[in-house]
Design a protein around this motif. Structure first.
Motif, PDB file in Angstrom:
ATOM      1  N   GLN A 148       0.947  -0.976   0.091  1.00  0.00           N
ATOM      2  CA  GLN A 148      -0.248  -0.182   0.206  1.00  0.00           C
ATOM      3  C   GLN A 148       1.237   1.308   0.241  1.00  0.00           C
ATOM      4  O   GLN A 148       0.492   1.778  -0.624  1.00  0.00           O
ATOM      5  N   THR A 157       2.360   2.239  -3.449  1.00  0.00           N
ATOM      6  CA  THR A 157       1.214   2.791  -4.213  1.00  0.00           C
ATOM      7  C   THR A 157       1.424   4.433  -4.632  1.00  0.00           C
ATOM      8  O   THR A 157       1.137   5.490  -5.215  1.00  0.00           O
ATOM      9  N   PHE A 158       2.229   5.442  -3.363  1.00  0.00           N
ATOM     10  CA  PHE A 158       2.080   6.712  -3.260  1.00  0.00           C
ATOM     11  C   PHE A 158       3.389   6.735  -3.677  1.00  0.00           C
ATOM     12  O   PHE A 158       4.150   7.864  -3.515  1.00  0.00           O
ATOM     13  N   SER A 216       1.918   7.596   6.779  1.00  0.00           N
ATOM     14  CA  SER A 216       1.210   6.249   6.331  1.00  0.00           C
ATOM     15  C   SER A 216       1.335   5.397   6.839  1.00  0.00           C
ATOM     16  O   SER A 216      -0.172   4.309   6.732  1.00  0.00           O
ATOM     17  N   SER A 275      -1.249  10.654  -9.646  1.00  0.00           N
ATOM     18  CA  SER A 275      -1.373   9.747  -8.252  1.00  0.00           C
ATOM     19  C   SER A 275      -0.623  10.284  -7.667  1.00  0.00           C
ATOM     20  O   SER A 275      -0.541   9.587  -6.660  1.00  0.00           O
ATOM     21  N   TRP A 281      -2.090  13.373  -1.274  1.00  0.00           N
ATOM     22  CA  TRP A 281      -2.454  12.850  -0.748  1.00  0.00           C
ATOM     23  C   TRP A 281      -3.755  12.280   0.089  1.00  0.00           C
ATOM     24  O   TRP A 281      -4.372  11.430   0.598  1.00  0.00           O
ATOM     25  N   TYR A 336      -4.899   9.552  -1.680  1.00  0.00           N
ATOM     26  CA  TYR A 336      -4.228   8.108  -1.078  1.00  0.00           C
ATOM     27  C   TYR A 336      -5.168   7.736   0.009  1.00  0.00           C
ATOM     28  O   TYR A 336      -4.957   6.614   0.422  1.00  0.00           O
ATOM     29  N   GLN A 376      -7.906   6.058   0.206  1.00  0.00           N
ATOM     30  CA  GLN A 376      -7.908   4.535  -0.119  1.00  0.00           C
ATOM     31  C   GLN A 376      -6.749   3.862   0.834  1.00  0.00           C
ATOM     32  O   GLN A 376      -7.614   2.250   0.541  1.00  0.00           O
TER      33      GLN A 376
END
Length: 322
Positions: free
Chosen positions: A21, A24-25, A62, A198, A201, A204, A207
């Motif tokens: 996860q 992905t960011f 995160s 993408s 924040w 993201y 998600q």
């Protein structure tokens, strides 16, 4: 299947999901992510040193979101007082007694941004919290939330309006992690992500699917004691720490907290690798991050261009497991 086996499966699944996860960011910083996870499992705290704009805040936020934990951030400034961090007792006229207004330190994940902008008096507010997981306000002791994980950032390239970190406070950080620039391929990947939108924040964070919670974190922290550290490994850790205290280029060697965190960190790192026992490579991997902020170079060595990392590398290359 034993509980230890179940905990290992949980940890492996959780770690893989967190990496997936975050990837992905976040671009790069895999080592930082690994060390933050090791520190969290070890009940340690982390000092991140690096220039602005290197995703220090993002990676901590995160992990907090993925852990389904409360997150608070303190933006440090010279005028912040200890009460702004710990809290203050205020007299309530209605109930005619003092009521505690808790400060931001009462949380699970605490990001202390630009710690060296605090005065030494304000910095000292964190010392009891980091080592004993409690704070004292007006003579009364208050337990902090569990888990409690503090991550401080420090910008070593700026000196105006900053103060040196208190040595007693630095020693309470398990790791000191330097963060630098992305390499060319990572920088291009970041640019691609920004061009496609993408790197937002808010999108993201909506998600993110939490894979941990406070109870599971505490269970995994407790399970680290089941990772075996055999007698030769204990002596190996001792020899590394003792070598810092007698090294000719060092004025100050590592404290006993270094020994404690080398054991805890080696266990956690081994567990993340899927093992229930510690090997020398586990110790070697985390040792630079445990030791570099605990040793002080002799003035002659400093003038000669010797660095703490070069001393640590020399020590690690010269000591064997017996």
């Amino acid at each position: 299947m034993t509980q230890n086996d179940e905990d290992q499966i949980i940890l492996t699944d959780v770690y893989n999901e967190i990496v997936e996860q975050v990837r992905t960011f976040l671009v790069g910083n895999q080592l930082t992510l690994d060390l933050l996870m090791v520190a969290l499992l070890s009940r340690g705290h982390v000092l991140i040193e690096g220039i602005p704009g290197t995703a220090k805040t993002t990676i901590v936020k995160s992990i907090a979101h993925l852990s389904d934990c409360e997150f608070k951030r303190i933006q440090c400034a010279v005028d912040i007082q200890p009460a702004d961090i710990l809290g203050v007792r205020i007299y309530d006229q209605e109930i005619q007694q003092f009521d505690l207004k808790k400060g931001p330190i009462f949380t699970n994940f605490l990001l202390i941004d630009e710690l060296n902008r605090l005065t030494p008096r304000a910095q000292s507010a964190f010392i009891e919290a980091m080592s004993e997981r409690q704070v004292t306000i007006d003579g009364e002791t208050h337990a902090l939330n569990e888990p409690f994980f503090a991550v401080a950032t420090h910008n070593p390239s700026e000196f105006e309006g900053t103060f040196p970190l208190i040595e007693a406070e630095k020693d309470r950080f398990m790791f000191s992690i330097p963060i630098g620039y992305l390499d060319a391929d990572e920088e291009l990947e970041l640019i691609h992500r920004e061009s496609t939108g993408s790197l937002d924040w808010d999108t993201y964070s909506r998600q993110i699917r939490p894979v941990l919670n406070p109870a599971v974190i505490q269970r995994l922290q407790n399970s680290m004691t089941h990772v075996r550290v055999e007698e030769p490994m204990l002596r190996y850790i001792r020899d590394i720490v003792m070598a810092t205290r007698s090294h000719g280029d060092l004025r100050t060697g590592a404290s006993s907290r270094a020994s404690i965190y080398l054991i805890r960190g080696s266990r956690a790192y081994a567990a993340l690798q899927g093992r229930d026992y510690v090997i020398p490579d586990d110790v070697k991997m985390i040792a630079p991050f445990v030791l570099q902020h605990r040793i002080v170079l002799d003035r002659v060595a400093e003038i000669g261009g010797i660095t703490p990392i070069s001393v640590i590398e020399q020590i690690l290359s010269s000591i064997e497991v017996l």
